[in-house]
Design a protein around this motif. Structure first.
Motif, short mmCIF file in Angstrom:
data_model
loop_
_atom_site.label_atom_id
_atom_site.label_comp_id
_atom_site.label_asym_id
_atom_site.label_seq_id
_atom_site.Cartn_x
_atom_site.Cartn_y
_atom_site.Cartn_z
N LYS A 23 0.79 -1.23 0.00
CA LYS A 23 0.00 0.00 0.00
C LYS A 23 0.82 1.29 0.00
N ASP A 24 1.76 1.44 0.90
CA ASP A 24 2.50 2.69 1.02
C ASP A 24 3.89 2.66 0.40
N GLN A 25 4.14 1.68 -0.45
CA GLN A 25 5.45 1.57 -1.09
C GLN A 25 5.67 2.71 -2.07
N SER A 67 3.86 7.53 -5.45
CA SER A 67 2.82 6.66 -4.91
C SER A 67 1.49 7.06 -5.54
N THR A 71 -6.42 5.12 -3.42
CA THR A 71 -6.33 3.68 -3.57
C THR A 71 -6.66 3.31 -5.02
#
Length: 134
Positions: A23-25, A67, A71
């Protein structure tokens, strides 16, 4: 014929790769280029366009990168296309501005364009990253 440009296609490929990661990569252009096999200058160009279009966020610093801005399930195919190509319009007279001619064909093209736009708005990056299995 309605076609998506190669740059937009690369954008979808890059975004799908990013959507499958943690998710936060954060992702950098060099690693994305190596992982996907798209030349580094092209990856850099696409990342810049997607950042300007608010699909990606840029993070500065030595451990910076890119990023997703939301989502993957909140980013639609229409948003991605519009970020790279501009408004979705299959003909000049189907765009929001319309065309110079005032002919009876325009409303029909606008209906077709609305259907295409509806389909693109109904397809998320999450759907595409999963191979459309949702």
């Amino acid at each position: 014929m309605l076609r998506i440009t190669k740059i937009t296609d690369y954008g979808f490929i890059l975004l799908a790769h990013m959507a499958k990661a943690e998710k936060d990569q954060l992702h950098n252009a060099k690693d994305l280029s190596a992982a996907i096999g798209i030349p580094l200058p092209t990856v850099s160009k696409v990342l810049k366009i997607l950042t300007q279009g608010h699909i990606l966020k840029s993070h500065q610093g030595s451990k910076g990168g890119y990023s997703l801005s939301k989502t993957a399930d909140q980013i639609t195919a229409a948003e991605i296309i519009e970020a790279v190509e501009g408004p979705v319009a299959i003909t000049d007279c189907s765009s929001a501005e319309g065309c110079e001619r005032n002919c009876p064909i325009s409303p029909s093209w606008q209906r077709v364009n609305d259907a295409v736009l509806g389909a693109l708005n109904g397809l998320t990056l999450g759907d595409m990253a999963d191979g459309g299995s949702k």
